[in-house]
Design a protein around this motif. Structure first.
Motif, PDB file in Angstrom:
ATOM      1  N   ILE A 166       5.312   9.115  -9.294  1.00  0.00           N
ATOM      2  CA  ILE A 166       3.881   9.752  -9.415  1.00  0.00           C
ATOM      3  C   ILE A 166       3.192   8.679  -9.893  1.00  0.00           C
ATOM      4  N   PHE A 167       3.933   7.202  -9.859  1.00  0.00           N
ATOM      5  CA  PHE A 167       2.897   6.121  -9.729  1.00  0.00           C
ATOM      6  C   PHE A 167       3.236   5.452  -9.065  1.00  0.00           C
ATOM      7  N   LEU A 168       4.272   5.479  -8.363  1.00  0.00           N
ATOM      8  CA  LEU A 168       5.125   4.740  -7.260  1.00  0.00           C
ATOM      9  C   LEU A 168       3.508   5.575  -5.642  1.00  0.00           C
ATOM     10  N   LEU A 169       2.776   6.429  -6.037  1.00  0.00           N
ATOM     11  CA  LEU A 169       2.745   6.719  -4.356  1.00  0.00           C
ATOM     12  C   LEU A 169       0.685   5.955  -4.630  1.00  0.00           C
ATOM     13  N   PRO A 170       0.540   6.249  -5.567  1.00  0.00           N
ATOM     14  CA  PRO A 170      -1.074   5.129  -6.084  1.00  0.00           C
ATOM     15  C   PRO A 170      -0.711   4.127  -5.330  1.00  0.00           C
ATOM     16  N   VAL A 171       0.194   2.986  -5.488  1.00  0.00           N
ATOM     17  CA  VAL A 171       0.929   2.096  -5.699  1.00  0.00           C
ATOM     18  C   VAL A 171       0.614   1.874  -3.735  1.00  0.00           C
ATOM     19  N   VAL A 172       1.731   2.318  -3.308  1.00  0.00           N
ATOM     20  CA  VAL A 172       1.889   2.437  -2.030  1.00  0.00           C
ATOM     21  C   VAL A 172       0.746   2.509  -1.307  1.00  0.00           C
ATOM     22  N   LEU A 173      -0.178   2.883  -1.632  1.00  0.00           N
ATOM     23  CA  LEU A 173      -1.363   3.919  -1.006  1.00  0.00           C
ATOM     24  C   LEU A 173      -2.351   2.412  -1.206  1.00  0.00           C
ATOM     25  N   MET A 174      -2.249   2.108  -2.423  1.00  0.00           N
ATOM     26  CA  MET A 174      -3.585   0.779  -2.485  1.00  0.00           C
ATOM     27  C   MET A 174      -2.534  -0.216  -2.169  1.00  0.00           C
ATOM     28  N   ILE A 175      -1.851  -0.804  -1.621  1.00  0.00           N
ATOM     29  CA  ILE A 175      -1.312  -1.396  -0.871  1.00  0.00           C
ATOM     30  C   ILE A 175      -1.256  -1.482   0.824  1.00  0.00           C
ATOM     31  N   TRP A 176      -0.499  -0.714   1.184  1.00  0.00           N
ATOM     32  CA  TRP A 176      -1.145  -0.558   2.063  1.00  0.00           C
ATOM     33  C   TRP A 176      -2.885  -0.442   2.844  1.00  0.00           C
ATOM     34  N   ALA A 177      -3.484   0.309   2.038  1.00  0.00           N
ATOM     35  CA  ALA A 177      -4.829  -0.163   1.479  1.00  0.00           C
ATOM     36  C   ALA A 177      -5.865  -1.628   2.606  1.00  0.00           C
ATOM     37  N   ALA A 178      -4.565  -2.488   1.319  1.00  0.00           N
ATOM     38  CA  ALA A 178      -5.115  -3.895   1.571  1.00  0.00           C
ATOM     39  C   ALA A 178      -4.608  -4.620   2.634  1.00  0.00           C
ATOM     40  N   LEU A 179      -3.812  -4.380   2.582  1.00  0.00           N
ATOM     41  CA  LEU A 179      -3.046  -4.090   4.147  1.00  0.00           C
ATOM     42  C   LEU A 179      -3.183  -4.178   5.746  1.00  0.00           C
ATOM     43  N   ARG A 180      -4.418  -3.404   5.593  1.00  0.00           N
ATOM     44  CA  ARG A 180      -5.292  -3.082   7.060  1.00  0.00           C
ATOM     45  C   ARG A 180      -5.971  -3.530   6.669  1.00  0.00           C
ATOM     46  N   ARG A 181      -6.270  -4.242   5.678  1.00  0.00           N
ATOM     47  CA  ARG A 181      -8.326  -5.009   5.753  1.00  0.00           C
ATOM     48  C   ARG A 181      -7.534  -6.392   5.850  1.00  0.00           C
ATOM     49  N   ILE A 182      -6.198  -7.288   5.865  1.00  0.00           N
ATOM     50  CA  ILE A 182      -6.409  -8.196   5.677  1.00  0.00           C
ATOM     51  C   ILE A 182      -7.059  -9.072   7.064  1.00  0.00           C
TER      52      ILE A 182
END
Length: 182
Positions: A166-182
């Motif tokens: 439950i905690f891992l899913l939002p963390v992975v999504l937030m890291i993915w969103a950050a990497l998409r905007r690098i």
């Protein structure tokens, strides 16, 4: 690896790290063998992807009938490369890609490709910072529980298995969103 870290088993931690490194190495090697040896050439209205290692044509397409669009891939952003998605390539009228190439704009110009929108989204520091900050907030609860002296190892393992995803899913999504905007 989380299990090894929670139980203190260094053997499991080493095995987990070896597994991750083998999988990452296989993915990187596979990616290089698929795209690292490709050379792109244009002959009048035909675009040809030629594999220099195999000495064979991988795909061809008519420049007029194919659709070219810029992919906003995370590896391209991290490695400062560019990739075009190509739809309608022969054989079998399949979708493929041109690249990754070091200078996408120069490649588009040199091959005279009709790319509809030649721009990628710009780097957005606000999105990167927000996404990473949210990921840290989601990681704060499990980190606090792991450091708490009131929770023993068995309870921590149970929480990691039961509530961890439950905690891992939002963390992975937030890291993915950050990497998409690098």
């Amino acid at each position: 690896m989380a299990f090894a870290a929670l139980t203190g088993g260094s053997v499991w931690l080493v095995l987990g790290l070896v597994f991750v490194l083998v999988v990452a190495g296989a993915r990187i090697g596979s990616y290089y063998l698929r795209y690292g040896t490709i050379e792109y050439r244009r002959y009048e209205e035909q675009l040809v992807a030629y594999d220099t290692a195999l000495g064979a044509v991988q795909w061809t397409t008519s420049v007029d009938s194919a659709t070219f669009s810029i992919r906003n891939a995370i590896p391209d952003r991290l490695l400062d490369t560019g990739t075009l998605a190509v739809s309608g390539a022969d054989p079998d009228d399949r979708d493929t890609q041109l690249g990754p190439v070091a200078d996408l704009d120069a490649t588009i110009e040199r091959l005279e490709l009709p790319v509809a929108d030649p721009a990628r989204p710009e780097r957005d520091s606000a999105v990167i910072a927000s996404a990473l900050l949210l990921a840290l907030f989601f990681l704060a609860v499990p980190a606090g529980l792991a450091l708490s002296p009131k929770i023993d190892t068995a309870q921590l393992i149970g929480l990691a298995v039961g509530v961890g995803p439950i905690f891992l899913l939002p963390v992975v999504l937030m890291i993915w969103a950050a990497l998409r905007r690098i």
